[in-house]
Design a protein around this motif. Structure first.
Motif, PDB file in Angstrom:
ATOM      1  N   LEU A  48       0.823  -1.216   0.000  1.00 25.23           N
ATOM      2  CA  LEU A  48       0.000   0.000   0.000  1.00 25.23           C
ATOM      3  C   LEU A  48       0.857   1.265   0.000  1.00 25.23           C
ATOM      4  CD1 LEU A  48      -2.774  -1.134   2.523  1.00 25.23           C
ATOM      5  CD2 LEU A  48      -2.990  -0.898   0.046  1.00 25.23           C
ATOM      6  N   GLY A  49       2.147   1.099  -0.267  1.00 25.08           N
ATOM      7  CA  GLY A  49       3.013   2.252  -0.412  1.00 25.08           C
ATOM      8  C   GLY A  49       3.796   2.654   0.815  1.00 25.08           C
ATOM      9  N   LYS A  50       3.707   1.887   1.886  1.00 24.11           N
ATOM     10  CA  LYS A  50       4.454   2.208   3.097  1.00 24.11           C
ATOM     11  C   LYS A  50       5.870   1.655   3.023  1.00 24.11           C
ATOM     12  CE  LYS A  50       0.685   3.823   5.079  1.00 24.11           C
ATOM     13  NZ  LYS A  50       0.502   5.259   5.310  1.00 24.11           N
ATOM     14  N   LYS A  51       6.833   2.450   3.455  1.00 23.32           N
ATOM     15  CA  LYS A  51       8.199   1.955   3.634  1.00 23.32           C
ATOM     16  C   LYS A  51       8.279   1.386   5.041  1.00 23.32           C
ATOM     17  CE  LYS A  51      11.944   3.631   2.189  1.00 23.32           C
ATOM     18  NZ  LYS A  51      13.153   4.481   2.017  1.00 23.32           N
ATOM     19  N   ILE A  52       8.598   0.092   5.137  1.00 21.51           N
ATOM     20  CA  ILE A  52       8.529  -0.570   6.435  1.00 21.51           C
ATOM     21  C   ILE A  52       9.748  -1.429   6.680  1.00 21.51           C
ATOM     22  CG2 ILE A  52       7.095  -2.412   5.423  1.00 21.51           C
ATOM     23  CD1 ILE A  52       5.792  -2.662   8.230  1.00 21.51           C
ATOM     24  N   VAL A  53      10.228  -1.397   7.915  1.00 20.47           N
ATOM     25  CA  VAL A  53      11.297  -2.284   8.346  1.00 20.47           C
ATOM     26  C   VAL A  53      10.785  -3.077   9.545  1.00 20.47           C
ATOM     27  CG1 VAL A  53      12.349  -0.462   9.780  1.00 20.47           C
ATOM     28  CG2 VAL A  53      13.695  -2.469   9.110  1.00 20.47           C
ATOM     29  N   VAL A  54      10.986  -4.391   9.495  1.00 20.78           N
ATOM     30  CA  VAL A  54      10.540  -5.293  10.551  1.00 20.78           C
ATOM     31  C   VAL A  54      11.754  -5.793  11.316  1.00 20.78           C
ATOM     32  CG1 VAL A  54       9.338  -7.446  11.095  1.00 20.78           C
ATOM     33  CG2 VAL A  54       8.561  -6.012   9.181  1.00 20.78           C
ATOM     34  N   ILE A  55      11.709  -5.681  12.631  1.00 19.57           N
ATOM     35  CA  ILE A  55      12.790  -6.191  13.479  1.00 19.57           C
ATOM     36  C   ILE A  55      12.244  -7.373  14.267  1.00 19.57           C
ATOM     37  CG2 ILE A  55      14.473  -5.637  15.262  1.00 19.57           C
ATOM     38  CD1 ILE A  55      14.247  -2.719  14.423  1.00 19.57           C
ATOM     39  N   ASP A  56      12.778  -8.536  13.977  1.00 20.46           N
ATOM     40  CA  ASP A  56      12.316  -9.776  14.606  1.00 20.46           C
ATOM     41  C   ASP A  56      12.945  -9.882  15.986  1.00 20.46           C
ATOM     42  OD1 ASP A  56      11.538 -12.314  15.289  1.00 20.46           O
ATOM     43  OD2 ASP A  56      11.972 -13.197  13.333  1.00 20.46           O
ATOM     44  N   MET A  57      12.147  -9.615  17.007  1.00 26.89           N
ATOM     45  CA  MET A  57      12.646  -9.599  18.377  1.00 26.89           C
ATOM     46  C   MET A  57      12.282 -10.851  19.162  1.00 26.89           C
ATOM     47  SD  MET A  57      14.383  -6.825  18.697  1.00 26.89           S
ATOM     48  CE  MET A  57      14.528  -6.625  20.468  1.00 26.89           C
ATOM     49  N   GLY A  96       9.170  -5.090  -1.178  1.00 21.53           N
ATOM     50  CA  GLY A  96      10.175  -4.101  -0.812  1.00 21.53           C
ATOM     51  C   GLY A  96      10.334  -3.861   0.671  1.00 21.53           C
ATOM     52  N   MET A  97       9.577  -4.576   1.509  1.00 20.08           N
ATOM     53  CA  MET A  97       9.767  -4.431   2.952  1.00 20.08           C
ATOM     54  C   MET A  97      11.170  -4.913   3.332  1.00 20.08           C
ATOM     55  SD  MET A  97       7.747  -7.740   4.556  1.00 20.08           S
ATOM     56  CE  MET A  97       8.805  -7.888   5.993  1.00 20.08           C
ATOM     57  N   LYS A  98      11.706  -4.377   4.422  1.00 20.13           N
ATOM     58  CA  LYS A  98      12.998  -4.808   4.943  1.00 20.13           C
ATOM     59  C   LYS A  98      12.796  -5.495   6.285  1.00 20.13           C
ATOM     60  CE  LYS A  98      15.473  -3.054   1.582  1.00 20.13           C
ATOM     61  NZ  LYS A  98      16.417  -1.947   1.789  1.00 20.13           N
ATOM     62  N   TYR A  99      13.692  -6.427   6.607  1.00 27.30           N
ATOM     63  CA  TYR A  99      13.592  -7.074   7.911  1.00 27.30           C
ATOM     64  C   TYR A  99      14.984  -7.350   8.466  1.00 27.30           C
ATOM     65  CZ  TYR A  99      14.455 -11.532   5.458  1.00 27.30           C
ATOM     66  OH  TYR A  99      15.003 -12.539   4.697  1.00 27.30           O
ATOM     67  N   ILE A 100      15.050  -7.433   9.791  1.00 26.59           N
ATOM     68  CA  ILE A 100      16.291  -7.646  10.518  1.00 26.59           C
ATOM     69  C   ILE A 100      16.033  -8.678  11.606  1.00 26.59           C
ATOM     70  CG2 ILE A 100      18.087  -6.591  11.955  1.00 26.59           C
ATOM     71  CD1 ILE A 100      17.306  -3.894  10.808  1.00 26.59           C
ATOM     72  N   SER A 101      16.953  -9.624  11.731  1.00 27.06           N
ATOM     73  CA  SER A 101      16.888 -10.566  12.845  1.00 27.06           C
ATOM     74  C   SER A 101      17.528  -9.922  14.061  1.00 27.06           C
ATOM     75  CB  SER A 101      17.628 -11.856  12.486  1.00 27.06           C
ATOM     76  OG  SER A 101      17.723 -12.704  13.621  1.00 27.06           O
ATOM     77  N   LYS A 129      13.556   8.224  10.136  1.00 29.81           N
ATOM     78  CA  LYS A 129      13.664   9.190   9.048  1.00 29.81           C
ATOM     79  C   LYS A 129      13.424   8.550   7.685  1.00 29.81           C
ATOM     80  CE  LYS A 129      16.983  12.084  11.553  1.00 29.81           C
ATOM     81  NZ  LYS A 129      18.399  12.526  11.628  1.00 29.81           N
ATOM     82  N   GLU A 130      13.801   7.279   7.538  1.00 26.22           N
ATOM     83  CA  GLU A 130      13.764   6.619   6.230  1.00 26.22           C
ATOM     84  C   GLU A 130      12.530   5.760   6.005  1.00 26.22           C
ATOM     85  OE1 GLU A 130      15.871   7.104   3.734  1.00 26.22           O
ATOM     86  OE2 GLU A 130      16.902   8.621   4.974  1.00 26.22           O
ATOM     87  N   TYR A 131      11.841   5.385   7.069  1.00 27.45           N
ATOM     88  CA  TYR A 131      10.715   4.456   6.939  1.00 27.45           C
ATOM     89  C   TYR A 131       9.455   5.046   7.559  1.00 27.45           C
ATOM     90  CZ  TYR A 131      14.210   1.063   5.545  1.00 27.45           C
ATOM     91  OH  TYR A 131      15.216   0.419   4.871  1.00 27.45           O
ATOM     92  N   ASP A 132       8.332   4.627   7.021  1.00 25.45           N
ATOM     93  CA  ASP A 132       7.045   5.056   7.563  1.00 25.45           C
ATOM     94  C   ASP A 132       6.684   4.278   8.817  1.00 25.45           C
ATOM     95  OD1 ASP A 132       6.638   6.728   5.247  1.00 25.45           O
ATOM     96  OD2 ASP A 132       6.162   4.883   4.149  1.00 25.45           O
ATOM     97  N   VAL A 133       7.127   3.017   8.864  1.00 29.14           N
ATOM     98  CA  VAL A 133       6.780   2.133   9.978  1.00 29.14           C
ATOM     99  C   VAL A 133       8.008   1.323  10.392  1.00 29.14           C
ATOM    100  CG1 VAL A 133       5.359   0.197  10.748  1.00 29.14           C
ATOM    101  CG2 VAL A 133       4.370   1.920   9.235  1.00 29.14           C
ATOM    102  N   ILE A 134       8.265   1.288  11.703  1.00 31.20           N
ATOM    103  CA  ILE A 134       9.240   0.364  12.287  1.00 31.20           C
ATOM    104  C   ILE A 134       8.422  -0.633  13.095  1.00 31.20           C
ATOM    105  CG2 ILE A 134      11.309   0.122  13.701  1.00 31.20           C
ATOM    106  CD1 ILE A 134      11.541   3.228  13.507  1.00 31.20           C
ATOM    107  N   LEU A 135       8.398  -1.875  12.649  1.00 29.28           N
ATOM    108  CA  LEU A 135       7.568  -2.879  13.306  1.00 29.28           C
ATOM    109  C   LEU A 135       8.447  -3.876  14.045  1.00 29.28           C
ATOM    110  CD1 LEU A 135       4.351  -4.527  12.069  1.00 29.28           C
ATOM    111  CD2 LEU A 135       6.176  -5.995  12.925  1.00 29.28           C
TER     112      LEU A 135
END
Length: 290
Positions: A48-57, A96-101, A129-135
């Protein structure tokens, strides 16, 4: 055209100083499908156009990369230790979503050095600053370290099933967070509902309990049905929302995601968000070292 317009709008907001929201996806107990929700919800937001990065905690039990059939040789702990750059611990997922372990080393958050915490803050400021959502896909349960991070974020999405123990644990989680921060935004979701009535009853019970006992309103996002498309997608190691876009659960998640976008406080000024997420993280670290 709608997706392009939304993407352009978000780009303009970032250029104007609007920073990303921080969201924690939590559950009171394991086995409710939290990571699968996080992955598909994030993928849907990205579509839906959101820049999102997911951090797997989910420390030591991270599932996001497994659900995608990927290996992750680097993680956030490697960045905090100065062994890797921030970009080298980030991986690209669907739409295009990004994720981090997170990495198992994050368990010792209160034993971090000042340098490690400084790098963490730098990373999160960059993400805002770079993403719309940090999940943050949080681990099940309620350790003090996990709860401190959850309390720092802007919004909390609580996943439950219709099982009585799952409902009780989800309420207990919200109750604890509410006492720490009465202004926290809660969104409730019932996952794996066998009937629409069962799903409605679950989220209604959670909403009623929060209102009656804590005088706290929560936002009901809805319920996701038990759907064979989920098991098939897990075997194929792809998000069900991408592999089976016409499945009932995918259509329901699309409605739910739009509801979240409409309900979330996206127009909060950058300095106000800075004073919640980042400053609370700093207070958390200071408290742990005093």
């Amino acid at each position: 055209m709608r997706d392009q317009a939304e993407s352009l709008r978000m780009h303009m907001l970032r250029n104007q100083g609007q920073i990303g929201r921080s969201i924690a996806v939590v559950s009171g107990k394991g086995g409710v499908g939290k990571s699968n929700f996080s992955l598909n919800f994030s993928s849907m937001l990205a579509s839906l156009g959101k820049k999102i990065v997911v951090i797997d905690m989910d420390i030591g039990m991270g599932n996001i990369h497994i659900l995608l059939g990927k290996s992750v040789p680097t993680n956030l702990k490697d960045y905090l230790d100065g062994k890797q750059s921030l970009e080298s611990v980030m991986y690209e997922g669907p739409n295009g979503m990004k994720y981090i372990s997170g990495g198992s080393g994050l368990n010792g958050v209160l034993e971090w050095t000042d340098e490690m915490f400084d790098r963490l803050i730098q990373a999160f400021e960059h993400f805002q600053k770079e993403y719309d959502v940090i999940l943050f896909d949080m681990g099940a349960g309620a350790t003090n370290k996990i709860l401190d991070l959850i309390v720092a974020v802007d919004d909390v999405i609580v996943i439950s099933t219709a099982e009585p123990t799952a409902i009780t644990d989800a309420y207990s989680m919200m109750k604890y967070i509410h006492f720490k921060d009465p202004e926290k935004n809660f969104y409730v979701v019932c996952n794996r509902a066998f009937t629409a009535e069962e799903g409605r009853d679950t989220v209604t019970r959670l909403s009623f309990a929060m209102s009656k006992f804590l005088d706290k309103d929560v936002t009901i996002l809805g319920s996701l049905p038990e759907d064979p498309a989920v098991r098939k997608a897990v075997r194929e190691q792809m998000p069900f929302s991408i592999l089976y876009p016409e499945a009932e659960i995918s259509k329901t998640l699309r409605v739910m995601t739009n509801r979240f976008i409409e309900s979330s406080q996206e127009e909060v000024h950058a300095n106000e968000q800075q004073n919640t997420f980042i400053s609370r993280l700093k207070n958390m670290f200071k408290k742990g070292r005093d």
